[in-house]
Design an enzyme around this catalytic site. Structure first.
Site, PDB file in Angstrom:
ATOM      1  N   CYS A   1       9.745  -6.994   7.724  1.00  0.00           N
ATOM      2  CA  CYS A   1       9.437  -8.330   7.368  1.00  0.00           C
ATOM      3  C   CYS A   1       8.693  -8.664   6.256  1.00  0.00           C
ATOM      4  O   CYS A   1       7.839  -7.721   5.658  1.00  0.00           O
ATOM      5  CB  CYS A   1       8.576  -9.133   8.616  1.00  0.00           C
TER       6      CYS A   1
ATOM      7  N   CYS B   1       5.790 -10.512   5.884  1.00  0.00           N
ATOM      8  CA  CYS B   1       4.296 -10.281   5.845  1.00  0.00           C
ATOM      9  C   CYS B   1       3.936  -8.868   5.949  1.00  0.00           C
ATOM     10  O   CYS B   1       2.764  -8.104   5.444  1.00  0.00           O
ATOM     11  CB  CYS B   1       3.668 -11.058   7.109  1.00  0.00           C
TER      12      CYS B   1
END
Length: 138
Positions: free
Chosen positions: A47, A49
Site C-alpha cells: 500500500c 502508506c
C-alpha cells in the site's frame, strides 16, 4: 498473492537496511515464542502508506542510538503464514497493513497500526518509533 517481481523492491527497502525477513510461521515462533529482549516486527505491505510512511519511517528510526535487539519483517499478502503467525502475537490489536510492533520479551510493548501510519509523515512514524526504542530498548 502479489506478483513477487512487483514486491521485491518493497522487500529490499527493508532488507537492504539489514532487516531480517521472516517467511514462515516457524521463523516467527523461533523469534517470538521464548525471546528475551526486544524485537521490531514490521508488517510490510504494497500500500501507499507503507511506501510513503512506514518503510521510510523505519529506515529513519534505525538511525537512533537505541534499537531493538532484532529487527524483522513479514510481508502481508505474500508471506501469509508468517504474517498470520506474527499477528497471533499482537494480542489486543486487529490485523492491519502496514503494522509495526515493538515486542519485548515476546509481548507487545508498542504498536503502530495502519491508522497510526496512514496520513502521517515518515518523520512522524520515525519519531514515534524512536521514542519507543528509547523507552523499551537497552
Amino acid at each position: 498473492m502479489y506478483d513477487p517481481v512487483l514486491v521485491e523492491p518493497m522487500r529490499r527497502e527493508l532488507t537492504d537496511l539489514g532487516v531480517e525477513e521472516l517467511k514462515t510461521a516457524d521463523e516467527v515462533d523461533a523469534l517470538l515464542e521464548e525471546h528475551e529482549g526486544t524485537a521490531l516486527v514490521v508488517v510490510n505491505s504494497v500500500c501507499g502508506c507503507a511506501a510513503a510512511n512506514a518503510r521510510p519511517g523505519v529506515a529513519m528510526a534505525l538511525q537512533n542510538k537505541k534499537k531493538p535487539d532484532r529487527i524483522t519483517t513479514v510481508f502481508a499478502g505474500m508471506d501469509l503464514e508468517a504474517t498470520s503467525k506474527a499477528r497471533d502475537y499482537f494480542k489486543g490489536y486487529f490485523p492491519s497493513s502496514p503494522q509495526i510492533a515493538l515486542m519485548k520479551d515476546g509481548q507487545v510493548a508498542f504498536m503502530l497500526e495502519r491508522h497510526d501510519i496512514e496520513g502521517r509523515t515518515a518523520l512522524d512514524v520515525a519519531q514515534r518509533l524512536m521514542l519507543a526504542f528509547n523507552e523499551h530498548c537497552g
